[in-house]
Design a protein around this motif. Sequence first.
Motif, PDB file in Angstrom:
ATOM      1  N   GLU A  67       9.135 -25.314  -4.745  1.00 22.29           N
ATOM      2  CA  GLU A  67       8.334 -24.140  -4.402  1.00 22.29           C
ATOM      3  C   GLU A  67       7.391 -23.721  -5.530  1.00 22.29           C
ATOM      4  O   GLU A  67       6.815 -22.646  -5.497  1.00 22.29           O
ATOM      5  CB  GLU A  67       9.251 -22.959  -4.053  1.00 22.29           C
ATOM      6  N   VAL A  68       7.242 -24.554  -6.550  1.00 19.96           N
ATOM      7  CA  VAL A  68       6.385 -24.223  -7.684  1.00 19.96           C
ATOM      8  C   VAL A  68       4.940 -24.545  -7.321  1.00 19.96           C
ATOM      9  O   VAL A  68       4.622 -25.658  -6.891  1.00 19.96           O
ATOM     10  CB  VAL A  68       6.807 -24.999  -8.945  1.00 19.96           C
ATOM     11  N   LEU A  69       4.077 -23.564  -7.511  1.00 26.40           N
ATOM     12  CA  LEU A  69       2.653 -23.720  -7.245  1.00 26.40           C
ATOM     13  C   LEU A  69       1.961 -24.121  -8.536  1.00 26.40           C
ATOM     14  O   LEU A  69       2.202 -23.515  -9.587  1.00 26.40           O
ATOM     15  CB  LEU A  69       2.084 -22.386  -6.735  1.00 26.40           C
ATOM     16  N   THR A  70       1.108 -25.148  -8.491  1.00 26.16           N
ATOM     17  CA  THR A  70       0.381 -25.577  -9.680  1.00 26.16           C
ATOM     18  C   THR A  70      -1.120 -25.555  -9.422  1.00 26.16           C
ATOM     19  O   THR A  70      -1.567 -25.679  -8.285  1.00 26.16           O
ATOM     20  CB  THR A  70       0.785 -27.006 -10.128  1.00 26.16           C
ATOM     21  N   GLY A  71      -1.866 -25.378 -10.480  1.00 32.00           N
ATOM     22  CA  GLY A  71      -3.319 -25.393 -10.386  1.00 32.00           C
ATOM     23  C   GLY A  71      -3.933 -24.950 -11.695  1.00 32.00           C
ATOM     24  O   GLY A  71      -3.312 -24.223 -12.476  1.00 32.00           O
ATOM     25  N   ALA A  72      -5.153 -25.364 -11.924  1.00 29.56           N
ATOM     26  CA  ALA A  72      -5.818 -25.069 -13.195  1.00 29.56           C
ATOM     27  C   ALA A  72      -6.232 -23.613 -13.326  1.00 29.56           C
ATOM     28  O   ALA A  72      -6.289 -23.083 -14.434  1.00 29.56           O
ATOM     29  CB  ALA A  72      -7.039 -25.975 -13.357  1.00 29.56           C
ATOM     30  N   ASP A  73      -6.515 -22.945 -12.237  1.00 28.21           N
ATOM     31  CA  ASP A  73      -7.079 -21.594 -12.302  1.00 28.21           C
ATOM     32  C   ASP A  73      -6.178 -20.514 -11.713  1.00 28.21           C
ATOM     33  O   ASP A  73      -6.667 -19.495 -11.234  1.00 28.21           O
ATOM     34  CB  ASP A  73      -8.435 -21.577 -11.588  1.00 28.21           C
ATOM     35  N   LEU A  74      -4.874 -20.697 -11.773  1.00 25.57           N
ATOM     36  CA  LEU A  74      -3.968 -19.713 -11.188  1.00 25.57           C
ATOM     37  C   LEU A  74      -3.845 -18.442 -12.026  1.00 25.57           C
ATOM     38  O   LEU A  74      -3.627 -17.366 -11.489  1.00 25.57           O
ATOM     39  CB  LEU A  74      -2.575 -20.322 -10.985  1.00 25.57           C
ATOM     40  N   VAL A  75      -3.958 -18.569 -13.336  1.00 28.29           N
ATOM     41  CA  VAL A  75      -3.816 -17.429 -14.247  1.00 28.29           C
ATOM     42  C   VAL A  75      -4.970 -17.495 -15.259  1.00 28.29           C
ATOM     43  O   VAL A  75      -4.756 -17.791 -16.438  1.00 28.29           O
ATOM     44  CB  VAL A  75      -2.443 -17.430 -14.952  1.00 28.29           C
ATOM     45  N   PRO A  76      -6.194 -17.237 -14.799  1.00 30.49           N
ATOM     46  CA  PRO A  76      -7.361 -17.463 -15.661  1.00 30.49           C
ATOM     47  C   PRO A  76      -7.388 -16.606 -16.922  1.00 30.49           C
ATOM     48  O   PRO A  76      -7.797 -17.080 -17.982  1.00 30.49           O
ATOM     49  CB  PRO A  76      -8.548 -17.168 -14.750  1.00 30.49           C
ATOM     50  N   GLY A  77      -6.958 -15.366 -16.845  1.00 30.91           N
ATOM     51  CA  GLY A  77      -6.973 -14.497 -18.018  1.00 30.91           C
ATOM     52  C   GLY A  77      -6.061 -15.004 -19.124  1.00 30.91           C
ATOM     53  O   GLY A  77      -6.436 -15.021 -20.303  1.00 30.91           O
ATOM     54  N   LEU A  78      -4.872 -15.442 -18.747  1.00 27.49           N
ATOM     55  CA  LEU A  78      -3.926 -15.968 -19.736  1.00 27.49           C
ATOM     56  C   LEU A  78      -4.428 -17.308 -20.286  1.00 27.49           C
ATOM     57  O   LEU A  78      -4.317 -17.577 -21.488  1.00 27.49           O
ATOM     58  CB  LEU A  78      -2.533 -16.109 -19.125  1.00 27.49           C
ATOM     59  N   ALA A  79      -5.018 -18.131 -19.429  1.00 32.04           N
ATOM     60  CA  ALA A  79      -5.575 -19.395 -19.901  1.00 32.04           C
ATOM     61  C   ALA A  79      -6.699 -19.141 -20.906  1.00 32.04           C
ATOM     62  O   ALA A  79      -6.787 -19.833 -21.932  1.00 32.04           O
ATOM     63  CB  ALA A  79      -6.084 -20.228 -18.724  1.00 32.04           C
ATOM     64  N   GLU A  80      -7.526 -18.133 -20.658  1.00 31.34           N
ATOM     65  CA  GLU A  80      -8.602 -17.780 -21.597  1.00 31.34           C
ATOM     66  C   GLU A  80      -8.026 -17.344 -22.941  1.00 31.34           C
ATOM     67  O   GLU A  80      -8.523 -17.725 -23.999  1.00 31.34           O
ATOM     68  CB  GLU A  80      -9.489 -16.669 -21.023  1.00 31.34           C
ATOM     69  N   ALA A  81      -6.988 -16.524 -22.893  1.00 30.62           N
ATOM     70  CA  ALA A  81      -6.364 -16.044 -24.132  1.00 30.62           C
ATOM     71  C   ALA A  81      -5.762 -17.198 -24.924  1.00 30.62           C
ATOM     72  O   ALA A  81      -5.862 -17.242 -26.152  1.00 30.62           O
ATOM     73  CB  ALA A  81      -5.307 -14.990 -23.822  1.00 30.62           C
ATOM     74  N   LEU A  82      -5.150 -18.160 -24.235  1.00 36.88           N
ATOM     75  CA  LEU A  82      -4.588 -19.322 -24.923  1.00 36.88           C
ATOM     76  C   LEU A  82      -5.703 -20.212 -25.483  1.00 36.88           C
ATOM     77  O   LEU A  82      -5.602 -20.706 -26.607  1.00 36.88           O
ATOM     78  CB  LEU A  82      -3.688 -20.122 -23.983  1.00 36.88           C
ATOM     79  N   ALA A  83      -6.763 -20.404 -24.711  1.00 41.53           N
ATOM     80  CA  ALA A  83      -7.892 -21.222 -25.194  1.00 41.53           C
ATOM     81  C   ALA A  83      -8.521 -20.606 -26.436  1.00 41.53           C
ATOM     82  O   ALA A  83      -8.957 -21.327 -27.343  1.00 41.53           O
ATOM     83  CB  ALA A  83      -8.933 -21.374 -24.079  1.00 41.53           C
ATOM     84  N   ALA A  84      -8.531 -19.287 -26.514  1.00 42.97           N
ATOM     85  CA  ALA A  84      -9.125 -18.606 -27.670  1.00 42.97           C
ATOM     86  C   ALA A  84      -8.354 -18.903 -28.962  1.00 42.97           C
ATOM     87  O   ALA A  84      -8.914 -18.785 -30.042  1.00 42.97           O
ATOM     88  CB  ALA A  84      -9.180 -17.103 -27.431  1.00 42.97           C
ATOM     89  N   THR A  85      -7.086 -19.331 -28.845  1.00 44.88           N
ATOM     90  CA  THR A  85      -6.319 -19.655 -30.051  1.00 44.88           C
ATOM     91  C   THR A  85      -6.843 -20.916 -30.734  1.00 44.88           C
ATOM     92  O   THR A  85      -6.465 -21.209 -31.853  1.00 44.88           O
ATOM     93  CB  THR A  85      -4.807 -19.798 -29.755  1.00 44.88           C
ATOM     94  N   PHE A  86      -7.704 -21.670 -30.045  1.00 41.36           N
ATOM     95  CA  PHE A  86      -8.292 -22.883 -30.627  1.00 41.36           C
ATOM     96  C   PHE A  86      -9.722 -22.685 -31.118  1.00 41.36           C
ATOM     97  O   PHE A  86     -10.327 -23.602 -31.633  1.00 41.36           O
ATOM     98  CB  PHE A  86      -8.253 -24.029 -29.608  1.00 41.36           C
ATOM     99  N   GLU A  87     -10.255 -21.490 -30.939  1.00 45.91           N
ATOM    100  CA  GLU A  87     -11.607 -21.226 -31.389  1.00 45.91           C
ATOM    101  C   GLU A  87     -11.615 -20.976 -32.901  1.00 45.91           C
ATOM    102  O   GLU A  87     -10.687 -20.395 -33.441  1.00 45.91           O
ATOM    103  CB  GLU A  87     -12.193 -20.021 -30.651  1.00 45.91           C
TER     104      GLU A  87
END
Length: 188
Positions: free
Chosen positions: A167-187
């Motif tokens: 029942e696990v849902l997967t996808g690249a854009d399910l939690v965009p805000g959190l993904a942005e915050a994590l991506a910012a750790t590499f800037e």
Amino acid sequence: MSNLPPDSTPAPPMAASPLTRAVLELDEYAAGLGWDQPARLFALVDTVRLRSDEPQLAAQLGLEADGPAGSLTPIEQDELPAGAALDEFLATIAWPDAVAGCALVVERLMLPATSETSVPEGLDERQLASWVAKQPGRQEVRMTVAVLRDGARESALRLREKDSPTEVLTGADLVPGLAEALAATFED
């Protein structure tokens, strides 16, 4: 720093990308710990590079010498500071070059989209959490979100009421805000 036990989770489908496999591995790891857990942060490292650069650590972690190319090994980081706002904490992180990506596993209460218009304005984080906890239709969800330095993203969502690997849902854009915050750790 700890690593997931190599034999503790079923293997995700081999057709999945290395990032998807890492996210599903982390979701299954978190599921094994049960609900009501603190947020967990992971560095994602290239498994081949880890075996080459740190053979003793790779052996300790039980990494196979002939694992699939491009695979990622999640390495759990120290516990997140209690009481710190997640976005503020993530803004303090910088990763060394050896880290290919990172992932976060966090539990939250979510409301159906139809409830968004009824959220009172002016609530602080604690007040908002209290308000959401009292709403009908709320769902407890575990979110596993991962990003790579190259911008790739993947997420897995697991509802507490449907707590099953199927029942696990997967996808690249399910939690965009959190993904942005994590991506910012590499800037830089």
